[in-house]
Enzyme design. Sequence first.
Site, mmCIF file in Angstrom:
data_model
loop_
_atom_site.group_PDB
_atom_site.id
_atom_site.type_symbol
_atom_site.label_atom_id
_atom_site.label_comp_id
_atom_site.label_asym_id
_atom_site.label_seq_id
_atom_site.Cartn_x
_atom_site.Cartn_y
_atom_site.Cartn_z
ATOM 1 N N ASP A 56 31.585 8.245 51.704
ATOM 2 C CA ASP A 56 31.769 8.998 52.535
ATOM 3 C C ASP A 56 31.577 7.670 53.608
ATOM 4 O O ASP A 56 30.926 6.798 53.350
ATOM 5 C CB ASP A 56 30.541 9.758 52.834
ATOM 6 N N LEU A 57 31.838 8.013 55.070
ATOM 7 C CA LEU A 57 31.296 7.632 56.393
ATOM 8 C C LEU A 57 29.815 6.752 56.501
ATOM 9 O O LEU A 57 29.824 5.538 57.322
ATOM 10 C CB LEU A 57 31.850 7.133 57.591
ATOM 11 N N SER A 127 39.465 5.547 71.511
ATOM 12 C CA SER A 127 39.826 6.788 72.200
ATOM 13 C C SER A 127 40.146 6.562 73.131
ATOM 14 O O SER A 127 39.278 6.442 73.996
ATOM 15 C CB SER A 127 40.058 7.706 71.982
ATOM 16 N N GLU A 129 39.393 9.312 74.794
ATOM 17 C CA GLU A 129 37.718 9.462 75.370
ATOM 18 C C GLU A 129 37.002 8.958 76.054
ATOM 19 O O GLU A 129 36.021 9.301 77.121
ATOM 20 C CB GLU A 129 38.095 10.882 74.334
ATOM 21 N N TYR A 151 31.013 13.074 71.540
ATOM 22 C CA TYR A 151 32.774 12.048 70.938
ATOM 23 C C TYR A 151 32.812 10.876 71.560
ATOM 24 O O TYR A 151 33.416 9.684 70.978
ATOM 25 C CB TYR A 151 33.860 13.114 70.779
ATOM 26 N N HIS A 181 47.648 11.816 69.941
ATOM 27 C CA HIS A 181 48.948 12.352 69.830
ATOM 28 C C HIS A 181 48.673 13.113 68.761
ATOM 29 O O HIS A 181 48.360 12.946 67.870
ATOM 30 C CB HIS A 181 49.188 10.624 68.833
ATOM 31 N N ARG A 186 49.401 18.016 63.381
ATOM 32 C CA ARG A 186 48.288 18.086 63.912
ATOM 33 C C ARG A 186 47.225 18.953 63.002
ATOM 34 O O ARG A 186 47.467 20.495 63.075
ATOM 35 C CB ARG A 186 48.213 18.058 65.515
ATOM 36 N N PHE A 190 43.358 22.020 67.841
ATOM 37 C CA PHE A 190 44.208 20.788 68.965
ATOM 38 C C PHE A 190 44.873 21.813 69.854
ATOM 39 O O PHE A 190 45.406 22.997 69.174
ATOM 40 C CB PHE A 190 44.313 19.616 68.812
HETATM 41 P P1 NAP Z 1 41.787 14.040 61.851
HETATM 42 O O1 NAP Z 1 43.430 14.527 61.308
HETATM 43 O O2 NAP Z 1 40.247 14.658 62.958
HETATM 44 O O3 NAP Z 1 41.514 13.325 60.781
HETATM 45 C C1 NAP Z 1 39.724 12.537 60.345
HETATM 46 C C2 NAP Z 1 39.750 12.406 59.377
HETATM 47 O O4 NAP Z 1 38.164 11.641 59.181
HETATM 48 C C3 NAP Z 1 39.939 13.389 58.462
HETATM 49 O O5 NAP Z 1 40.402 12.745 56.909
HETATM 50 C C4 NAP Z 1 38.871 13.810 57.472
HETATM 51 O O6 NAP Z 1 38.216 14.051 56.668
HETATM 52 C C5 NAP Z 1 38.035 12.170 57.923
HETATM 53 N N1 NAP Z 1 36.364 12.386 58.203
HETATM 54 C C6 NAP Z 1 35.419 13.755 58.460
HETATM 55 N N2 NAP Z 1 34.143 13.029 58.828
HETATM 56 C C7 NAP Z 1 33.817 12.169 57.643
HETATM 57 C C8 NAP Z 1 33.077 11.186 56.829
HETATM 58 N N3 NAP Z 1 31.885 11.467 56.633
HETATM 59 N N4 NAP Z 1 33.303 10.528 56.026
HETATM 60 C C9 NAP Z 1 34.587 9.428 55.620
HETATM 61 N N5 NAP Z 1 35.756 10.685 56.705
HETATM 62 C C10 NAP Z 1 35.491 11.363 57.010
HETATM 63 O O7 NAP Z 1 41.660 13.009 62.564
HETATM 64 P P2 NAP Z 1 43.363 12.530 63.149
HETATM 65 O O8 NAP Z 1 44.003 13.178 64.951
HETATM 66 O O9 NAP Z 1 43.984 11.655 62.286
HETATM 67 O O10 NAP Z 1 42.748 10.250 64.363
HETATM 68 C C11 NAP Z 1 42.562 9.869 63.172
HETATM 69 C C12 NAP Z 1 41.433 8.649 64.393
HETATM 70 O O11 NAP Z 1 42.244 8.229 64.987
HETATM 71 C C13 NAP Z 1 39.756 9.520 64.588
HETATM 72 O O12 NAP Z 1 39.186 8.244 63.709
HETATM 73 C C14 NAP Z 1 39.893 9.945 66.177
HETATM 74 O O13 NAP Z 1 38.555 9.957 66.399
HETATM 75 C C15 NAP Z 1 40.832 9.008 66.397
HETATM 76 N N6 NAP Z 1 41.671 9.320 67.877
HETATM 77 C C16 NAP Z 1 43.085 10.545 67.445
HETATM 78 C C17 NAP Z 1 42.851 10.746 68.475
HETATM 79 C C18 NAP Z 1 44.517 11.861 68.835
HETATM 80 O O14 NAP Z 1 45.130 11.868 69.767
HETATM 81 N N7 NAP Z 1 44.886 12.052 67.196
HETATM 82 C C19 NAP Z 1 43.652 9.594 69.681
HETATM 83 C C20 NAP Z 1 42.620 8.435 69.858
HETATM 84 C C21 NAP Z 1 41.782 8.397 68.516
HETATM 85 P P3 NAP Z 1 38.488 15.853 56.067
HETATM 86 O O15 NAP Z 1 39.002 16.369 57.106
HETATM 87 O O16 NAP Z 1 39.224 15.542 54.753
HETATM 88 O O17 NAP Z 1 36.731 16.090 55.549
HETATM 89 O O1 F7E Z 2 42.286 19.265 73.954
HETATM 90 C C1 F7E Z 2 41.992 21.833 76.713
HETATM 91 C C2 F7E Z 2 41.022 20.793 76.215
HETATM 92 O O2 F7E Z 2 41.075 19.153 71.752
HETATM 93 C C3 F7E Z 2 43.318 18.616 74.630
HETATM 94 C C4 F7E Z 2 41.549 14.353 69.967
HETATM 95 O O3 F7E Z 2 42.652 13.715 68.647
HETATM 96 O O4 F7E Z 2 42.887 13.397 71.522
HETATM 97 C C5 F7E Z 2 41.982 15.003 71.246
HETATM 98 O O5 F7E Z 2 41.153 15.434 72.100
HETATM 99 C C6 F7E Z 2 42.566 19.393 76.464
HETATM 100 C C7 F7E Z 2 41.466 19.255 76.686
HETATM 101 O O6 F7E Z 2 42.152 17.404 72.382
HETATM 102 C C8 F7E Z 2 41.978 25.128 75.008
HETATM 103 O O7 F7E Z 2 40.167 21.204 77.498
HETATM 104 C C9 F7E Z 2 42.364 23.747 76.922
HETATM 105 O O8 F7E Z 2 40.984 18.952 78.164
HETATM 106 O O9 F7E Z 2 43.733 18.937 72.138
HETATM 107 P P1 F7E Z 2 42.240 18.884 72.200
HETATM 108 P P2 F7E Z 2 41.024 16.103 73.230
HETATM 109 O O10 F7E Z 2 40.226 16.724 73.280
HETATM 110 O O11 F7E Z 2 42.424 15.689 74.237
HETATM 111 C C10 F7E Z 2 41.908 12.342 72.123
HETATM 112 C C11 F7E Z 2 42.757 11.531 72.719
HETATM 113 C C12 F7E Z 2 41.020 12.079 70.525
HETATM 114 O O12 F7E Z 2 40.464 11.175 70.275
HETATM 115 C C13 F7E Z 2 40.530 13.286 70.087
HETATM 116 O O13 F7E Z 2 39.979 13.088 68.462
HETATM 117 O O14 F7E Z 2 43.409 20.689 76.005
HETATM 118 N N1 F7E Z 2 42.238 23.086 76.177
HETATM 119 N N2 F7E Z 2 42.613 25.123 76.074
HETATM 120 C C14 F7E Z 2 41.708 23.567 75.168
HETATM 121 N N3 F7E Z 2 42.197 22.008 74.233
HETATM 122 C C15 F7E Z 2 41.773 22.924 72.961
HETATM 123 N N4 F7E Z 2 41.559 22.491 71.490
HETATM 124 N N5 F7E Z 2 41.513 24.438 72.750
HETATM 125 C C16 F7E Z 2 41.941 25.192 73.964
HETATM 126 O O15 F7E Z 2 42.318 26.419 73.833
#
Ligand code: NAP
Ligand code: F7E
Length: 328
Positions: A56-57, A127, A129, A151, A181, A186, A190
């Site tokens: 765990d992290l 990110s 974000e 976050y 992405h 996904r 999200f």
């Molecule tokens: P994700 O699907 O939510 O996966 C997150 C992973 O983190 C899961 O495998 C989860 O494990 C693990 N995790 C959570 N708490 C943990 C802990 N305490 N110790 C160890 N592992 C833990 O996220 P993703 O979309 O693949 O994104 C990967 C990374 O890129 C994340 O750091 C995210 O914040 C970052 N990121 C994502 C995006 C995007 O658009 N997808 C964009 C920018 C940055 P379990 O689910 O098995 O508990």
């Molecule tokens: O929201 C709007 C919401 O939750 C996108 C993570 O991977 O990308 C992700 O974060 C937008 C926001 O992603 C709903 O308000 C409207 O403006 O899909 P999301 P996120 O917040 O952009 C970044 C880069 C990361 O790093 C994060 O880990 O969509 N929105 N209505 C909604 N969003 C959700 N989830 N649900 C709704 O009903």
Amino acid sequence: MTRALITGITGQDGLYLAELLHSKGYEVFGLVRGQNNPKFDMVQQLLPEVKLLTGDLTDVSSLTRVLNIAQPDEVYNLGAISFVAYSWENASLTTDVTAKGVLNILEATRLYAGNDISKVRFYQASSSEMYGKVQQVPQTEETLLWPRSPYGVAKVYGHYMTINYRESYGMHASSGILFNHESPRRGPEFVTRKVSRAVARIALGMQDDITLGNLDAKRDWGFAGDYVDAMWRMLQQPEGDDYVVATGETHSIEELLQVAFRVAGIENWRDYVKQDPRFMRPAEVDLLIGDPTKAQEKLGWTPTVGFEQLVEMMVNSDLAEQSALLKK
Ligand code: NAP
Ligand code: F7E
């Protein structure tokens, strides 16, 4: 054989990255957290060649143990609490995992490297974000960070700590500032997947409508499979560095809905969409659009999947998944 350790292997990016590294001949190790994590079996079935280790992290001793077993040449820190909306309700936990977890894995990696810091390369999942209330459009590696969620604040900490390990200890540490992405993998919390799944179910008569929050927000959405390739490219460079990974295009949630419903053959999408303040955020990131010039020039990276193709891929995947459920 190059050895890699991936934290967050059970997540969307972890799975794509493990597949990519395996296809390149790597020996891949993955960190899985929790007792009886149901995703453990899912990863084992999908990727039987990957070795899963529990840890765990938030627990440095578990990270030290895992690093000593895996003996990685490359560490990819993808583990995080990643759902922005959840981070307001669980801000302290988000800080422990998404912020302090980065320090824990950086420090465990430094100690694992011992006297030879060049022994290991490190990737941090930063990110878009972090830009939050954007101070420049489009956003580059130099844009001032102004996070708008617990976050986002946690990711800023991890980002600067990664830079600090690079500057303080000479660690080959890179930070990928990845814009949103998506993929059929996904998480359904999200917005893209929530929409693709609901659209599929509406088209198949399994659901009447979808309830969302803010429809005006704009995101720079790419395909997760392309983005993990950028992570790998960063660790193949002579020096660690920071890179924006994005498509350079932005689209609103309304446009997402329009395209997703159209893929399922529905034009009058507004008839199926409701809004509820429950899905609004205390502070919104209104507009994200990344400038990936540095990644293009230095890493030779370009996205291969456009917005409409991505939405089509996700809706078609959910149509197949939901149709299979209907037949059961
Ligand atoms: P994700 O699907 O939510 O996966 C997150 C992973 O983190 C899961 O495998 C989860 O494990 C693990 N995790 C959570 N708490 C943990 C802990 N305490 N110790 C160890 N592992 C833990 O996220 P993703 O979309 O693949 O994104 C990967 C990374 O890129 C994340 O750091 C995210 O914040 C970052 N990121 C994502 C995006 C995007 O658009 N997808 C964009 C920018 C940055 P379990 O689910 O098995 O508990
Ligand atoms: O929201 C709007 C919401 O939750 C996108 C993570 O991977 O990308 C992700 O974060 C937008 C926001 O992603 C709903 O308000 C409207 O403006 O899909 P999301 P996120 O917040 O952009 C970044 C880069 C990361 O790093 C994060 O880990 O969509 N929105 N209505 C909604 N969003 C959700 N989830 N649900 C709704 O009903």
